[in-house]
Design a protein around this motif. Sequence first.
Motif, PDB file in Angstrom:
ATOM      1  N   HIS A 181     -31.679 -35.094   9.903  1.00  0.00           N
ATOM      2  CA  HIS A 181     -32.334 -33.825   9.557  1.00  0.00           C
ATOM      3  C   HIS A 181     -31.729 -32.645  10.324  1.00  0.00           C
ATOM      4  O   HIS A 181     -31.479 -32.729  11.529  1.00  0.00           O
ATOM      5  CB  HIS A 181     -33.826 -33.916   9.871  1.00  0.00           C
ATOM      6  CG  HIS A 181     -34.518 -32.591   9.885  1.00  0.00           C
ATOM      7  ND1 HIS A 181     -34.614 -31.801   8.766  1.00  0.00           N
ATOM      8  CD2 HIS A 181     -35.117 -31.900  10.889  1.00  0.00           C
ATOM      9  CE1 HIS A 181     -35.240 -30.685   9.080  1.00  0.00           C
ATOM     10  NE2 HIS A 181     -35.564 -30.712  10.355  1.00  0.00           N
ATOM     11  N   ASP A 182     -31.523 -31.562   9.615  1.00  0.00           N
ATOM     12  CA  ASP A 182     -31.043 -30.312  10.214  1.00  0.00           C
ATOM     13  C   ASP A 182     -32.221 -29.593  10.865  1.00  0.00           C
ATOM     14  O   ASP A 182     -33.049 -28.996  10.179  1.00  0.00           O
ATOM     15  CB  ASP A 182     -30.408 -29.445   9.119  1.00  0.00           C
ATOM     16  CG  ASP A 182     -29.965 -28.079   9.645  1.00  0.00           C
ATOM     17  OD1 ASP A 182     -30.058 -27.845  10.863  1.00  0.00           O
ATOM     18  OD2 ASP A 182     -29.532 -27.261   8.813  1.00  0.00           O
ATOM     19  N   GLU A 183     -32.306 -29.650  12.180  1.00  0.00           N
ATOM     20  CA  GLU A 183     -33.471 -29.102  12.875  1.00  0.00           C
ATOM     21  C   GLU A 183     -33.497 -27.584  12.929  1.00  0.00           C
ATOM     22  O   GLU A 183     -34.436 -26.993  13.454  1.00  0.00           O
ATOM     23  CB  GLU A 183     -33.559 -29.701  14.279  1.00  0.00           C
ATOM     24  CG  GLU A 183     -33.821 -31.200  14.236  1.00  0.00           C
ATOM     25  CD  GLU A 183     -34.011 -31.815  15.602  1.00  0.00           C
ATOM     26  OE1 GLU A 183     -33.703 -31.131  16.597  1.00  0.00           O
ATOM     27  OE2 GLU A 183     -34.446 -32.969  15.667  1.00  0.00           O
ATOM     28  N   THR A 187     -35.233 -24.218   7.694  1.00  0.00           N
ATOM     29  CA  THR A 187     -36.591 -23.674   7.537  1.00  0.00           C
ATOM     30  C   THR A 187     -37.026 -23.795   6.083  1.00  0.00           C
ATOM     31  O   THR A 187     -36.202 -23.846   5.164  1.00  0.00           O
ATOM     32  CB  THR A 187     -36.658 -22.190   7.940  1.00  0.00           C
ATOM     33  OG1 THR A 187     -35.774 -21.444   7.096  1.00  0.00           O
ATOM     34  CG2 THR A 187     -36.272 -21.998   9.393  1.00  0.00           C
ATOM     35  N   PRO A 219     -38.307 -23.241  11.915  1.00  0.00           N
ATOM     36  CA  PRO A 219     -37.607 -24.482  11.582  1.00  0.00           C
ATOM     37  C   PRO A 219     -38.522 -25.670  11.879  1.00  0.00           C
ATOM     38  O   PRO A 219     -39.475 -25.559  12.642  1.00  0.00           O
ATOM     39  CB  PRO A 219     -36.407 -24.476  12.536  1.00  0.00           C
ATOM     40  CG  PRO A 219     -36.253 -23.062  12.975  1.00  0.00           C
ATOM     41  CD  PRO A 219     -37.630 -22.488  12.972  1.00  0.00           C
ATOM     42  N   TYR A 220     -38.226 -26.803  11.282  1.00  0.00           N
ATOM     43  CA  TYR A 220     -39.050 -27.978  11.550  1.00  0.00           C
ATOM     44  C   TYR A 220     -38.211 -29.104  12.124  1.00  0.00           C
ATOM     45  O   TYR A 220     -37.011 -29.207  11.866  1.00  0.00           O
ATOM     46  CB  TYR A 220     -39.795 -28.446  10.292  1.00  0.00           C
ATOM     47  CG  TYR A 220     -38.951 -29.070   9.197  1.00  0.00           C
ATOM     48  CD1 TYR A 220     -38.818 -30.449   9.093  1.00  0.00           C
ATOM     49  CD2 TYR A 220     -38.316 -28.278   8.245  1.00  0.00           C
ATOM     50  CE1 TYR A 220     -38.072 -31.031   8.085  1.00  0.00           C
ATOM     51  CE2 TYR A 220     -37.572 -28.845   7.231  1.00  0.00           C
ATOM     52  CZ  TYR A 220     -37.442 -30.227   7.148  1.00  0.00           C
ATOM     53  OH  TYR A 220     -36.710 -30.790   6.149  1.00  0.00           O
ATOM     54  N   GLU A 221     -38.846 -29.938  12.915  1.00  0.00           N
ATOM     55  CA  GLU A 221     -38.176 -31.044  13.576  1.00  0.00           C
ATOM     56  C   GLU A 221     -38.700 -32.369  13.030  1.00  0.00           C
ATOM     57  O   GLU A 221     -39.793 -32.445  12.471  1.00  0.00           O
ATOM     58  CB  GLU A 221     -38.412 -30.985  15.087  1.00  0.00           C
ATOM     59  CG  GLU A 221     -37.891 -29.710  15.733  1.00  0.00           C
ATOM     60  CD  GLU A 221     -38.215 -29.646  17.221  1.00  0.00           C
ATOM     61  OE1 GLU A 221     -37.473 -30.245  18.004  1.00  0.00           O
ATOM     62  OE2 GLU A 221     -39.222 -29.014  17.575  1.00  0.00           O
ATOM     63  N   MET A 222     -37.901 -33.428  13.227  1.00  0.00           N
ATOM     64  CA  MET A 222     -38.296 -34.775  12.824  1.00  0.00           C
ATOM     65  C   MET A 222     -38.026 -35.721  13.990  1.00  0.00           C
ATOM     66  O   MET A 222     -37.027 -35.597  14.692  1.00  0.00           O
ATOM     67  CB  MET A 222     -37.503 -35.235  11.597  1.00  0.00           C
ATOM     68  CG  MET A 222     -37.735 -34.413  10.345  1.00  0.00           C
ATOM     69  SD  MET A 222     -39.415 -34.520   9.697  1.00  0.00           S
ATOM     70  CE  MET A 222     -39.483 -36.253   9.228  1.00  0.00           C
ATOM     71  N   THR A 223     -38.933 -36.673  14.169  1.00  0.00           N
ATOM     72  CA  THR A 223     -38.753 -37.691  15.197  1.00  0.00           C
ATOM     73  C   THR A 223     -39.335 -38.996  14.671  1.00  0.00           C
ATOM     74  O   THR A 223     -39.797 -39.060  13.524  1.00  0.00           O
ATOM     75  CB  THR A 223     -39.435 -37.262  16.511  1.00  0.00           C
ATOM     76  OG1 THR A 223     -39.103 -38.191  17.545  1.00  0.00           O
ATOM     77  CG2 THR A 223     -40.943 -37.177  16.360  1.00  0.00           C
ATOM     78  N   VAL A 232     -41.729 -31.229  20.771  1.00  0.00           N
ATOM     79  CA  VAL A 232     -41.677 -30.715  19.401  1.00  0.00           C
ATOM     80  C   VAL A 232     -42.754 -29.659  19.216  1.00  0.00           C
ATOM     81  O   VAL A 232     -43.734 -29.607  19.956  1.00  0.00           O
ATOM     82  CB  VAL A 232     -41.882 -31.847  18.377  1.00  0.00           C
ATOM     83  CG1 VAL A 232     -40.719 -32.808  18.407  1.00  0.00           C
ATOM     84  CG2 VAL A 232     -43.187 -32.589  18.624  1.00  0.00           C
ATOM     85  N   PHE A 289     -43.636 -30.177  12.436  1.00  0.00           N
ATOM     86  CA  PHE A 289     -42.737 -31.291  12.728  1.00  0.00           C
ATOM     87  C   PHE A 289     -43.261 -32.538  12.026  1.00  0.00           C
ATOM     88  O   PHE A 289     -44.431 -32.632  11.641  1.00  0.00           O
ATOM     89  CB  PHE A 289     -42.622 -31.535  14.235  1.00  0.00           C
ATOM     90  CG  PHE A 289     -43.844 -32.151  14.870  1.00  0.00           C
ATOM     91  CD1 PHE A 289     -43.951 -33.527  15.027  1.00  0.00           C
ATOM     92  CD2 PHE A 289     -44.890 -31.348  15.324  1.00  0.00           C
ATOM     93  CE1 PHE A 289     -45.079 -34.097  15.613  1.00  0.00           C
ATOM     94  CE2 PHE A 289     -46.017 -31.904  15.916  1.00  0.00           C
ATOM     95  CZ  PHE A 289     -46.116 -33.285  16.062  1.00  0.00           C
TER      96      PHE A 289
END
Length: 551
Positions: free
Chosen positions: A62-64, A67, A74-78, A247, A251
């Motif tokens: 994923h491109d952190e 948006t 922007p959103y994050e993934m973990t 985060v 997210f």
Amino acid sequence: MDNPNEQSRMDKIVSLAKRRGFIFQSSEIYGGLNGFWDYGPLGVALKRNLKECWWQDMVAGHDELATLPGAGSPYEMTGLDCTIIMHPQVWKCSGHFDLFHDWLVDCRESKRRYRYDHLQGRFATYRAKRVFIVSDQSGEEAVADSEAKALKFFGVRPKNSDEIQWQEGGLVPLARCIADGTVALAEALGPAATEPGTLTPPREFNLMFETRIGALAGGDDDRAFLRPETAQGIFMNFKNVLDTSRVRVPFGIGQIGKSFRNEITPRNFTFRSREFEQMEIEFFCKPDESAAWYRFWRDRRWNWYLSLGLTAGKLQLREHAADELSHYSVGTADIEYAFPFLATGEFGELEGIAHRGDFDLRSHSEGKLVRKDGALVVELGADGKPRHRGSGKDLSYFDDVTRERYIPHVIEPSAGADRAVLAFLCDAYHEDEVPDEDGKARSRTVLKLHPRLAPIKVAILPLVKKDGMPEVAIALYRSLKTQLACMYDEKGSIGRRYARQDEAGTPWCLTIDGQTLADQTVTLRDRDSLTQIRLPLNECVSALRTRLQES
């Protein structure tokens, strides 16, 4: 099923899955165990590739800095990997303990058990004798099944079948008929019964597998459950992820893992199983942005299946009607596939994308929630206290930039890995005609799997087992093995070896022949187009990696 060609196609897919080592019946040497399946050498590779594609495309790759237009940050993934067994209170607050059930009926005569919502039938009358013929089949199979049962029950010969009068309108669900009073259980002839009136009244059947914890199991304090979904483990760790990963909302947390549901009647190969694997995301966002994020994930997951080769005409995106929504859901869309075992025009669920609102975090904080007058409130017992108490922990989110505190809303794309494998197998299965080694047409069975999913990317085939060809082929195999999933095969004619690779879904074959020894080139055969080109031996690795990346 009302299409015999599709039933034949499904039978061939199941046969191929076993013959080539994709999927086996669990405990087969003991007669098998219904609802449980094992993945063979090719199947485990296909399923692993599918899960790795999902993880790479949704989480790791994923491109952190990306948006969602109009949603701001922007959103994050973990990711997480949570336990299968959790504290029993988890399932009480989530609603599974009270609500996660199907309705079942038993047949006192045949001792068989049926899902109430799977039974359908119609009235048949013969010489003033009237009975509601019940079937557990679907589509045209149910029609044929009910007609055969009527002939047997009334003792009528097939040539006199037109003497039986049938209720107009076709088959209807037994549950609806019982509910509106048009059918009494005493009139219903069960699917495996010889006399009507043997079906029991429907009763709830909780789908969670129960287990015990500890050496002295026996009391209620020792009771636990195998998880029926992976989602709740993510909610349990919401604060842990916030505190350790730094985060910020919005997210998402992804998880792949086993879940268990004690299905009353598992059916349709691996489509409805008791042990299965899920690929789930819980995406946390601001309440006023949740509708936009719901549309984003719905569309993104739809396009993911198309990008890996599922036929667009066999997919549909279906929004749930209000009366279909789960107790927690604000909105849900299903991505569905036209599996061959379904009747023409019918689709089976591949993935659900649910807008869960703030139900889960609030439930695990305050206690089990129920919907009342359009709002979620804590369910109270007769004593006026919460029926199932939450953890009491504060599961809200504080934005240290905007200084806002709120309980995030959740968007949940939840995919079944096993159903996805089945869909890709069904979609990839093709039969066509190709010229054999003598130029004559022969039938070919081929799995046109996307190269990213294919268990074997390339097969290395020496034309004959002499003249130095095996030595060159083995050296090429060893140079490729660390780069791509490949195999070496020198057994049988080259035509038979190509056929084996076609059935395994291998997109490319490299053949070492006499010309290889002369000019250091090999034949690259493409599975789908059947084109063959010459390729320098020392360029095989880079050429195949390029093809895989561009596929």
